[in-house]
Design a protein around this motif. Sequence first.
Motif, short mmCIF file in Angstrom:
data_model
loop_
_atom_site.label_atom_id
_atom_site.label_comp_id
_atom_site.label_asym_id
_atom_site.label_seq_id
_atom_site.Cartn_x
_atom_site.Cartn_y
_atom_site.Cartn_z
N ALA A 284 0.45 69.32 7.11
CA ALA A 284 1.50 68.56 8.45
C ALA A 284 1.08 66.97 8.03
CB ALA A 284 1.49 68.74 10.00
N LEU A 285 0.03 66.23 8.68
CA LEU A 285 -0.05 64.97 7.93
C LEU A 285 0.46 64.16 6.98
CD1 LEU A 285 -3.68 64.83 9.52
CD2 LEU A 285 -1.53 63.07 10.19
N VAL A 286 -0.07 65.25 5.46
CA VAL A 286 0.77 64.43 3.89
C VAL A 286 1.88 64.19 4.11
CG1 VAL A 286 0.85 65.64 1.99
CG2 VAL A 286 -1.24 65.83 3.11
N GLU A 287 2.64 65.45 4.94
CA GLU A 287 4.43 65.37 4.98
C GLU A 287 4.43 63.83 5.85
OE1 GLU A 287 7.81 68.15 5.89
OE2 GLU A 287 5.95 69.25 6.73
N ALA A 288 3.84 64.13 6.69
CA ALA A 288 4.22 62.78 7.57
C ALA A 288 3.82 61.51 6.67
CB ALA A 288 4.20 62.82 8.97
N LEU A 289 3.14 61.58 5.93
CA LEU A 289 2.41 60.22 5.69
C LEU A 289 2.51 59.91 4.73
CD1 LEU A 289 -1.11 60.01 7.96
CD2 LEU A 289 1.33 58.58 8.17
N GLY A 290 2.56 60.73 3.09
CA GLY A 290 2.32 60.83 1.99
C GLY A 290 0.43 61.18 1.43
N GLU A 291 0.77 61.51 0.25
CA GLU A 291 -0.31 62.18 -0.37
C GLU A 291 -1.94 61.18 -0.75
OE1 GLU A 291 0.31 63.87 -3.84
OE2 GLU A 291 1.31 65.56 -3.11
N ASP A 292 -1.48 60.07 -0.19
CA ASP A 292 -2.36 58.47 -0.22
C ASP A 292 -2.73 58.33 1.13
OD1 ASP A 292 -2.11 58.59 -2.89
OD2 ASP A 292 -0.47 57.31 -3.31
N HIS A 293 -2.35 59.18 2.54
CA HIS A 293 -2.93 58.19 3.01
C HIS A 293 -3.53 59.41 4.85
CE1 HIS A 293 0.05 55.08 2.33
NE2 HIS A 293 0.31 55.83 1.85
N VAL A 294 -3.97 60.81 3.65
CA VAL A 294 -4.59 61.02 4.31
C VAL A 294 -6.10 61.52 3.90
CG1 VAL A 294 -4.10 64.14 5.32
CG2 VAL A 294 -2.09 62.26 5.04
N GLY A 295 -7.07 61.49 4.92
CA GLY A 295 -7.97 61.71 4.93
C GLY A 295 -9.04 63.02 5.89
N PHE A 296 -10.52 62.63 6.41
CA PHE A 296 -11.07 63.67 7.34
C PHE A 296 -11.64 62.44 8.25
CE2 PHE A 296 -12.16 66.39 3.68
CZ PHE A 296 -10.92 67.18 3.63
N GLY A 297 -11.79 62.71 9.16
CA GLY A 297 -11.98 62.29 10.34
C GLY A 297 -12.87 62.88 11.50
N SER A 298 -14.39 63.55 10.67
CA SER A 298 -15.09 65.00 11.66
C SER A 298 -14.76 64.84 13.07
CB SER A 298 -15.92 65.20 10.86
OG SER A 298 -16.92 64.12 10.90
N ASP A 299 -15.52 63.76 13.22
CA ASP A 299 -16.22 63.42 14.77
C ASP A 299 -17.34 64.48 14.69
OD1 ASP A 299 -16.23 62.50 17.14
OD2 ASP A 299 -14.54 63.13 17.98
N PHE A 300 -18.45 64.89 13.45
CA PHE A 300 -19.86 65.46 14.00
C PHE A 300 -20.60 64.85 14.40
CE2 PHE A 300 -18.74 66.39 8.84
CZ PHE A 300 -18.50 67.66 8.85
N ASP A 301 -20.86 65.72 15.25
CA ASP A 301 -21.85 65.10 15.81
C ASP A 301 -21.25 64.45 17.30
OD1 ASP A 301 -24.80 65.75 15.11
OD2 ASP A 301 -24.25 64.51 13.99
N GLY A 302 -20.00 64.78 17.54
CA GLY A 302 -19.41 64.34 19.00
C GLY A 302 -18.64 65.08 19.49
#
Length: 349
Positions: A284-302
């Motif tokens: 859904a993020l790729v569809e909304a933003l395009g392939e060059d504007h999506v990544g991971f933001g895990s929130d690991f340890d939080g």
Amino acid sequence: MTELIPVFDGHNDTLMKLYEAAEPDKEKLFVEGSPASWHIDLPRARKGGLAGGMFAIFPPPLQRTRRGNAAPGTDEPLASELGRAEALDATVAMASILLRLERAGAVSVCRSAADIRAAMAAGRLATVFHIEGAEAIDTDLAMLDVLHGAGLRSLGIVWSRPNAFGHGVPFRLPSSPDTGPGLTDVGKALVRACNRLRIMIDLSHLNEKGFRDVAELSDAPLVATHSNVHALCPHARNLTEWQLGAIRDTGGMVGLNFATGFLREDGRMDPNTGLDVMVRHIGALVEALGEDHVGFGSDFDGATIPATIGDVSGLPRLIEALAAHGFGRELIERIAWKNWVRVLERTIG
């Protein structure tokens, strides 16, 4: 995919874990191995392909209003304000931990995209000094200059509580992010100062009116380091269609938050959450933003993350899930790290 794809992650709270740990030798704890319940240490980062990320300084206390994995309600209160003295002590202490990790050779504190590329090429963990909640910064913004000098390159104006600069969103579901007033006058001054110093502004946790203020004032790409799609999980923390559109229009970026409460439609903090839910948000993020504007933001340890991933060493399982759902290697590499380096080059230089 058998070859390990490197990952640059938009958000983790490992510095808070180290800050709160009883172990006095923080460097040793990170380098040699942390408790199994934690998500990131250096051995597990190497196993999972973590090449770098935004290492957040989040000044506690973390006020929890719910128990267990229960879903939030529509009346969850906003967390209480945090005093500046307490926030400053915690922020400086966590910044010290990050700098000591660099002196120990465990990480490289990167002040530019070129620094990130160099650290990754050398096999050193590329860390970007990030603050989540600006309570340590005075209203004259003198501390912002000091923190920038120490390496600060990414700033979330608020966590999910009010401060001198603006208001965060409460943990509510279902709820829009339109939950309070916009930025204060000094909050608007903070945005301009961050643009001037080339500090990336993180919109995660900021309410809708504050988001609109940043969009109007900022001359940099709009970025949410660890947020998901409101249409798939109607949590106040997630991004609505117009917010995604505003990010797209500036060539910005969104990092997928692995927290199950922001992934699942029911908002439950349940580790028994399938990777297909994460893939659905990525799609859904790729569809909304395009392939060059999506990544991971895990929130690991939080946050509570899917048990299938477990910790940072489980990142390859998410990569494999994307591949199994038809994402090609080139797109996966963009999502895994290249898009983050691109947007950081446009924001921090």
